[in-house]
Design an enzyme around this catalytic site. Sequence first.
Site, PDB file in Angstrom:
ATOM      1  N   LYS C  81       0.854  -1.188   0.000  1.00 51.47           N
ATOM      2  CA  LYS C  81       0.000   0.000   0.000  1.00 51.47           C
ATOM      3  C   LYS C  81       0.889   1.237   0.000  1.00 51.47           C
ATOM      4  O   LYS C  81       1.962   1.239   0.619  1.00 51.47           O
ATOM      5  CB  LYS C  81      -0.871  -0.055   1.267  1.00 51.47           C
ATOM      6  CG  LYS C  81      -1.974   0.988   1.351  1.00 51.47           C
ATOM      7  CD  LYS C  81      -2.834   0.711   2.605  1.00 51.47           C
ATOM      8  CE  LYS C  81      -3.929   1.737   2.818  1.00 51.47           C
ATOM      9  NZ  LYS C  81      -4.768   1.418   4.015  1.00 51.47           N
ATOM     10  N   SER C 156      -9.729   1.435   3.428  1.00 54.48           N
ATOM     11  CA  SER C 156      -8.893   2.259   2.571  1.00 54.48           C
ATOM     12  C   SER C 156      -7.862   1.467   1.765  1.00 54.48           C
ATOM     13  O   SER C 156      -7.274   2.014   0.836  1.00 54.48           O
ATOM     14  CB  SER C 156      -8.145   3.272   3.435  1.00 54.48           C
ATOM     15  OG  SER C 156      -7.238   2.594   4.290  1.00 54.48           O
ATOM     16  N   SER C 180      -9.724  -1.125   7.520  1.00 59.49           N
ATOM     17  CA  SER C 180      -9.217  -0.820   6.181  1.00 59.49           C
ATOM     18  C   SER C 180      -8.549  -1.975   5.445  1.00 59.49           C
ATOM     19  O   SER C 180      -8.250  -1.864   4.257  1.00 59.49           O
ATOM     20  CB  SER C 180      -8.237   0.349   6.247  1.00 59.49           C
ATOM     21  OG  SER C 180      -8.952   1.561   6.322  1.00 59.49           O
TER      22      SER C 180
END
Lengths: 488, 102, 491
Positions: C81, C156, C180
């Site tokens: 990420k 997210s 997330s």
Amino acid sequence: MTSDISYKVIVGLEIHVQLCTQTKMFCGCALQFGAQPNSRVCPVCLGMPGVLPVMNKHAYEYSVLVGLALNCKVAGFTKWDRKSYYYPDLPKNYQISQYDLPLSENGFIEIPLESGETKRIRITRAHLEEDAGKNLHTAGNFSQVDLNRTGTPLLEIVTEPDMSSGAEVKALAVELQRMVRYLGVSEADMQKGHMRFEPNINLVITKGGKEHKTAIVEVKNLNSFRALERSVDYEVQRQLDEFIDSGKVMEMGNKSTRGWDDDKQMTVLQRVKEEAHDYRYFPDPDLLPVELDDAWLEQIKSQLCELPIKKQIRYVSEYKLSDYDAGVLTADRSTAEFFEEAVKAGGDPKRVCNLITQVGLKLANEAGCGIAELSLTAENMSELAKMIDDGQVSASAGNTILEQMTKTDKAAQVIAEELNLIQKSDAGELEGIVEKVLAENPKAVEDVKSGGKKSKKAQGFLLGQVIQKTKGQANPKVVSEILSKKLS
Amino acid sequence: MSEKIDQAQVKKVAMLSRLDLTDSEVAEFTTQLSAILEYVEKMNTLDTENVQPLAHCLPITNCFRDDVVKESLGTEKVLANAPQRDEEFFKVPKILDDNSGA
Amino acid sequence: MPNDLLNMDCKQLREQIAAGKVKSVEATQAVFKSIEKNDSKIGAYISTFKEQALAKAKEIDDKIAAGESVGFLAGVPVAVKDNMCTTFGATTCASKILENFHAPYNATVVEKLLAADAVIIGKTNMDEFAMGSSTENSGLKKTVNPWDASRVPGGSSGGSTAAVAGRLCFAALGSDTGGSIRQPASFCGVVGLKPTYGRVSRYGLVAFGSSLDQIGPVTHTVTDAALMMNVIAGHDVADSTSVDEQNAPVCDYLENIDKPIEKLKIAVVPEFNAGADEPVQKALSDAIEVYKKLGAEIVEVHMPHWDYAIAAYYMIATAEASSNLARYDGVHYGHRTDNPGDYVEVYTKSRAEGFGKEVKRRIMLGTYALSSGYYDAYYLKSLKVRNLIRGDFTSAFEKCDCVITPVAPTTAFKAGEKTDDPLKMYLSDIYTISANLAGIPGISVPCGFDENNLPIGLQILAPAFAEDKLLRIARMFEKQTDWHTNRATID
Ligand SMILES: [Mg+2]
Ligand SMILES: [Zn+2]
């Protein structure tokens, strides 16, 4: 007009002391004064995305040590908080500090007064925090930011408003400097910003039987003890004048900040009302609390030493030194320790003190070091003191010997012999010379014996003659005794 | 309905947050933050009188680092991401106030 | 052939590579071919490192050919990420304010992946600074759900879950502050694990809510999640909040992964089910049946303070975020406004230009919660509620090995559906948030599909540092079902 006015000065101090750890508080960057700008910076102290702080153990232990020396209650549990404000020298835009659980609270420090007495100033709290970097404004129409200092461990000490003059404030500053240097936790050099003092000053004025308080003024930019003292005295006068002129008194929260202008020797208004600061303190989630157990506390306590003010008082009472001499000897820890070692080795305290204060410190100063770093041992020093006291060498020869001792590692006795400084104390040998001198100076002998006005002077003359005959090597004390015996 | 937070407060919070908001953002945030705060206040129905605040869940204390020097980045790397620099410094518009809080 | 290759999971691939049957270069090329073909549609990556990845893959292949020892993930293409710092490429957090930020250091997890000889192929999209539940708050690009391009991947970590689901890598790292990892894993039909707070180092993870954030794996299978944990878990001296070996030893999560938990006791929370959509409820009861068949005892527990979790979470997370994000000011790195009037405008304008709306909203909310006069009512109150929620779990775990719940009340929703109402978006985090507040581990495993063929996830929550048990419980379910073998088809 001012005859019915009396006033009391109220000063409290906020002090920031830079700790002399090897590295910064939360990262491994070296603490180094005067390094190339922004060269002692890593992702952590640069506040880069993703970085995390890890606490320097020494910084914590040093702070506890100072807390103990300040007679504070040291917390068994302490934590770290974030204090938020935006400024270019603060890369995270928050400072890691301590808010509601400081590591030490409720202590006091004794400061020496000019009267020779001491005064107790209460310490509100002492907590650990990180320093900001430096903004420089000298380059042109912009400012420069150097982050080398960012993250340096700082001990913030807050006193109660217990001081009542510039002199007292200075005394506290000097005492604190001496203390942190004794403890070895700070270089405490004001010019280098290792110690930063911010006095809060106001007056309680009694006029016509009524009390009036002037607004508190905080003074910044003080980089010497002299400036600190003068700024307080200046503020006292200024606030008094302002009250007399305008009758202005304190209102809710109207504290102002003034800067010290060293050229003009005056304080200059910086900010009238603190901009509504809202620091939004909250516990720093990146750091764990610290628990101090008894074993660890004891271990830190064992690093405490006798504090300078205690030493100074003890030197006066135990060694019968003057307060002045005691102050000189205790100004720095290594000198005091050298002195005590020499005394322990058998030297007479007053004699050792004189050797140190009259010659030793001068030599050390010339060599640019402390007395303990000269090639002198406490044993040699005490030996020299004994030789002087025993009359083996004169006091002035002693000074010469001491000087030689710092240049070689020879013992005092050896140097004295090499330089032919040993005094003749053999009564038999000296008696012959005395008789010779008496025979050669009948007039003087008569003067002495007459017991009149000239008697003392004549005896001194005869003593001088004997010393001269021995090329200065006769022990004056022994010669005097022989003379007295022969002439009585 | 009285809002939990008004536009003046939103502007004040924006200044504390160093965010330059447009008027429409101020209006929008006033409505949205009010709704969120209204929702959040459901916590007030809980009696937390004797509850300790829990800042984080870790069962540990005392994490320290030895006081040993590690290499720094060096000036060039430190300034590599700087939007503006002047020689070996970060460069910012002239700072006229003294807002340091240390 | 390349398609078969992409259908492998990490464990298979690493065994094939280690045995010399598949070259890492082949696997890496296959992944890039897939990215070149499909990522323009999916939008999972913010940046990719083809040259560097192929070079690394070649290096691993050569090592293996030479009989040298290689790491635990040798040659396996993985993604991270874009809120984890890397010295290669930018680290953007999907924010304009960091669009050109190049970190001078690697996050600890990145170092660990590299040390394990993984091939890092790119950095994935996300909600800006991890603030969101749909990846729609990315300041840089749009990511869609590989199962249905009109829907969000969740967030997210939507880029990471979309990349795994879309066969654009073999595994990825995500971060989970309030769900997330788990929620987008559920939306994308993959496995997502949020470890215990303190299990995986946060050093180099760009902070959102520091007391809640945790890095974890996104994979095709539970076994792969265990494998990834073997690489990333453990104490880190650079993170004071990472727990040391004495307090919570790391174990080999793969060793016993196929060993079922005996006398397994699973708790359900009856009051939850009502809040979820019908297909989600149905999938959950089916999952319970699976465990029953495996001999598990099902018990009921109550979570009296669960309903306050979102309120407490949004105060704590935003308060921490308001402080964590104060550093993005245009002075030392990141975006700076052109021609500021004074230094204060460097702050106010750079931040206004660099941050997206959701980030601003949360900074405002958090600043307010910490500000003078409101601290006690909002922030402090939330910390107390947090303690109550942790207490609920402590009591629950006295009665069971794990708690199972839905991951989210719905399956993947349509893009744009909730963007106008932040509170509505926040409320969809209801099932995941409590684990972050209590610091406990949670996993999302595929457990069904709704009528639109959208995946549904099952959440399993376990006590702190019981990842080993959690993974084994999840693996028991996975072995009995084949939901995880379904593949999204993007065309
Ligand atoms: Mg301070
Ligand atoms: Zn540093």
